[in-house]
Scaffold this active site. Sequence first.
Site, short mmCIF file in Angstrom:
data_model
loop_
_atom_site.label_atom_id
_atom_site.label_comp_id
_atom_site.label_asym_id
_atom_site.label_seq_id
_atom_site.Cartn_x
_atom_site.Cartn_y
_atom_site.Cartn_z
N LYS A 137 -40.77 -14.06 94.11
CA LYS A 137 -40.20 -15.14 94.93
C LYS A 137 -38.84 -15.56 94.36
CE LYS A 137 -44.69 -16.52 96.66
NZ LYS A 137 -45.84 -17.44 96.71
N GLN A 141 -47.89 -22.25 93.48
CA GLN A 141 -48.59 -20.96 93.58
C GLN A 141 -50.09 -21.18 93.40
OE1 GLN A 141 -47.00 -18.17 94.46
NE2 GLN A 141 -48.89 -17.00 94.44
N ASP A 187 -44.86 -23.21 102.43
CA ASP A 187 -46.03 -22.36 102.60
C ASP A 187 -46.73 -22.66 103.92
OD1 ASP A 187 -46.49 -20.49 100.55
OD2 ASP A 187 -47.17 -22.04 99.17
N1 GUN Z 1 -51.48 -17.39 96.51
C1 GUN Z 1 -51.72 -16.29 97.27
N2 GUN Z 1 -50.89 -16.28 98.34
C2 GUN Z 1 -50.14 -17.39 98.26
C3 GUN Z 1 -49.11 -17.93 99.07
O1 GUN Z 1 -48.72 -17.39 100.12
N3 GUN Z 1 -48.56 -19.10 98.64
C4 GUN Z 1 -48.98 -19.72 97.52
N4 GUN Z 1 -48.42 -20.87 97.19
N5 GUN Z 1 -49.94 -19.25 96.74
C5 GUN Z 1 -50.51 -18.09 97.12
#
Ligand code: GUN
Length: 283
Positions: A52, A96, A119
């Site tokens: 990211k 996350q 998200d």
């Molecule tokens: N953990 C697995 N997929 C995601 C996601 O798309 N966003 C976040 N914040 N955590 C995750």
Amino acid sequence: MYKLIDGKAVSEYIKNSVKEKVADLKVEGKEITLAVIIVGNDPASRVYVNNKKKACEYVGFRSLEYALDEQTSEQELLELIDRLNKDKSVNGILCQLPVPEHIDEEKVIDRISPEKDVDGFSKINVGKLWVGDYDLAACTPMGVMELLKYYNIDVNGKNCVIIGRSNIVGKPMAALLLEKNGTVTICHSRTKNLSEITSQADILVAAVGRAGFVTADMVKEGAVVIDVGINRNAEGKLCGDVDFDGVKDKTSYITPVPGGCGPMTIAMLMNNTLVAAEKQGEI
Ligand code: GUN
């Protein structure tokens, strides 16, 4: 003959369009910032967060990383989110997942201001998605919709079957396909006669989290198969939820793993961050 859906190419296309807009904003002296929080030492989460950050660098966002110790209290994490919510220079915030067990994931998600929830996980944004009035929806299903659009795969009136009912993928995927007039079925671990249902899918989305779960007998001839799974097989090799080699010849379109939905999730996160900044009136 099936066609391979190239998620890497489509994700580059999306990221490049974000990058162009960011470059224009830079000329006006404007900058977009994404804050990423990671709690603990989960190796998969570390890889995702690094990717990211790399994508932020690529499109020209400023990225802030808050790497918190495994023992961080829920209160400390919520206070950090409060600070980032108030900080006008921060346009997007994500934590996350998963968070360590002593922290209530739901509380964390809903503490992020809906305007900065890139998200799309907060209850406000989920509700907005289901009434069809949304700006920020979950990145992975948004990425799947972009893939369908890019390859001119029409959803209207199609039988869409999703395997998996998670808040992150299955449920928002259903909302997005329904919005495009798909006839949507969500299957899950308690579903009876699973292969009977999946065999009727014109568009089959696998989001189970089990390597090779979807086999040829579960797939209709000519179906579009979208594999959201990211698993490791016995040899440690990255693979999806679909038995790709067994299934591919029955499909009209299929996503590979890697190189299918994975890169799209991050591209849509970049796009969501841009959308968030726009909605905040910052750009
Ligand atoms: N953990 C697995 N997929 C995601 C996601 O798309 N966003 C976040 N914040 N955590 C995750």
